[in-house]
Scaffold this motif. Structure first.
Motif, PDB file in Angstrom:
ATOM      1  N   LYS A 235       2.314   1.785  -3.537  1.00 55.18           N
ATOM      2  CA  LYS A 235       1.285   2.316  -4.435  1.00 55.18           C
ATOM      3  C   LYS A 235       1.019   3.793  -4.147  1.00 55.18           C
ATOM      4  N   ASN A 236       1.046   4.161  -2.863  1.00 55.70           N
ATOM      5  CA  ASN A 236       0.823   5.563  -2.506  1.00 55.70           C
ATOM      6  C   ASN A 236       1.941   6.450  -3.037  1.00 55.70           C
ATOM      7  N   TYR A 237       3.203   5.993  -2.960  1.00 53.63           N
ATOM      8  CA  TYR A 237       4.322   6.761  -3.513  1.00 53.63           C
ATOM      9  C   TYR A 237       4.207   6.895  -5.026  1.00 53.63           C
TER      10      TYR A 237
ATOM     11  N   MET B  16       1.450   6.984  -6.719  1.00 57.70           N
ATOM     12  CA  MET B  16       0.383   7.939  -6.986  1.00 57.70           C
ATOM     13  C   MET B  16       0.848   9.370  -6.728  1.00 57.70           C
ATOM     14  N   VAL B  17       1.615   9.572  -5.656  1.00 56.76           N
ATOM     15  CA  VAL B  17       2.110  10.916  -5.339  1.00 56.76           C
ATOM     16  C   VAL B  17       3.087  11.414  -6.399  1.00 56.76           C
TER      17      VAL B  17
ATOM     18  N   GLU C 206       0.826  -1.207   0.000  1.00 55.18           N
ATOM     19  CA  GLU C 206       0.000   0.000   0.000  1.00 55.18           C
ATOM     20  C   GLU C 206       0.863   1.261   0.000  1.00 55.18           C
ATOM     21  N   LYS C 207       1.968   1.230   0.759  1.00 57.65           N
ATOM     22  CA  LYS C 207       2.852   2.391   0.787  1.00 57.65           C
ATOM     23  C   LYS C 207       3.505   2.627  -0.573  1.00 57.65           C
TER      24      LYS C 207
END
Length: 320
Positions: free
Chosen positions: A195-197, A199-200, A192-193
């Motif tokens: 994927k978040n990076y 996206m950012v 999840e982390k």
């Protein structure tokens, strides 16, 4: 007037109220500092570091208490007989308890010496070492599953002058299962982390170079006890030299588990009794993929008279 007097008393005794709520350990210098700020450093070598830390508090399902016993006597036979009598009588009572196992560990058997004064008429006294007997040391290991039984063991052993509780070891049969659960939970969180990076940053790490590392740390209660002295001494303004006699302060031990505030997830977070604590951390270093130059693009480097290197953008010059 009464309200003002009440406010004055509140301000006067407020430090005492806080100390009572937080514990007497505040009389001692803190052994750990509160960390209320986040300190983030940029990753080195152009790599993005992604990490997940987990903590699991595991209640023990078996315990081993170790008691030390010492016996002295004039002869080897006397020492052994006295020791065996104390151990056998105490263990006969302990073995009546449900689910209890015992083991006797031999530690040492050594002669004991004392000093004998040799009197002389015209010289100082001379002290010579002479045999005084023997000293025998053994340890009693008691395995049990109910933590409340420890008080019963202490009561029984104290009747036979066995007071020295050396340590208590904690065991759990579910450590390997919990480690697997922590790894699975950390895997989901670290994905999840990542994927978040992505996206950012607006890009994907699919073709990026990745390196991974993980490790466990297991802390048992015997390692997690701390000590402090709870007292408040008065300050004296002495103008002349004076003798001050201070009393010995009581040293207290308390259980200090690993604080759960720095972890991404915590399994069984509420701790009432001393527990086995498992820490797990997984790290991924992601090196972003560099864009390759096309065949038509060429990179030209200019060496200046001062020896400096400068890259010339030929493509931009052609477009102009």
């Amino acid at each position: 007037m009464k309200k003002l007097f009440f406010k004055f008393l509140t301000l006067l005794f407020s430090p005492l109220i806080i100390a009572q709520a937080s514990g007497n350990i505040n009389y001692q210098n803190r052994q750990y500092a509160a960390n209320n700020t986040i300190n983030i450093s940029f990753p080195e070598n152009e790599a993005i570091m992604v990490s997940v830390k987990g903590l699991a508090n595991v209640k023990a399902d078996a315990y081993t208490a170790i008691f030390s016993i010492t016996q002295t006597g004039k002869t080897t036979q006397e020492v052994n007989e006295l020791m065996d009598k104390r151990i056998m009588q105490s263990l006969n009572e302990i073995k009546l308890k449900k689910g209890v196992e015992t083991f006797i560990d031999m530690i040492s058997f050594v002669p004991v010496y004392e000093y004998e004064a040799e009197k002389k008429v015209f010289n100082r006294k001379t002290y010579n070492e002479v045999p005084a007997g023997f000293e025998l040391k053994k340890n009693i290991h008691i395995k049990y599953t109910d933590p409340n039984q420890l008080n019963e063991f202490i009561s029984i052993l104290s009747n036979y002058e066995i007071y020295d509780l050396v340590r208590v070891d904690y065991f759990s049969n579910s450590l390997e299962t919990i480690k697997k659960e922590m790894m699975n939970k950390a895997k989901i969180l670290i994905q999840e982390k990542v994927k978040n990076y992505e996206m950012v940053l607006g890009e994907t790490f699919t073709n990026a170079e990745k390196r991974i590392a993980d490790d466990f740390i297991v802390n048992v209660p015997v390692e997690m006890y701390r000590s402090y002295e709870a007292y408040n001494s008065s300050s004296l303004n002495l103008k002349k030299a004076a003798n001050i006699n201070q009393l010995n302060k009581s040293v207290t031990l308390y259980y200090q588990p690993v604080v759960s505030k720095e972890f991404d997830f915590v399994m069984n977070p509420a701790v009432l009794e001393p527990v086995i604590q498992i820490q797990y951390e997984i790290k991924i270093a992601i090196t972003k993929e560099r864009k390759l130059l096309s065949k038509t693009d060429k990179e030209f480097i200019l060496v200046t008279p001062n020896g400096d290197l400068k890259t010339l953008n030929i493509s931009a010059a052609r477009q102009n």
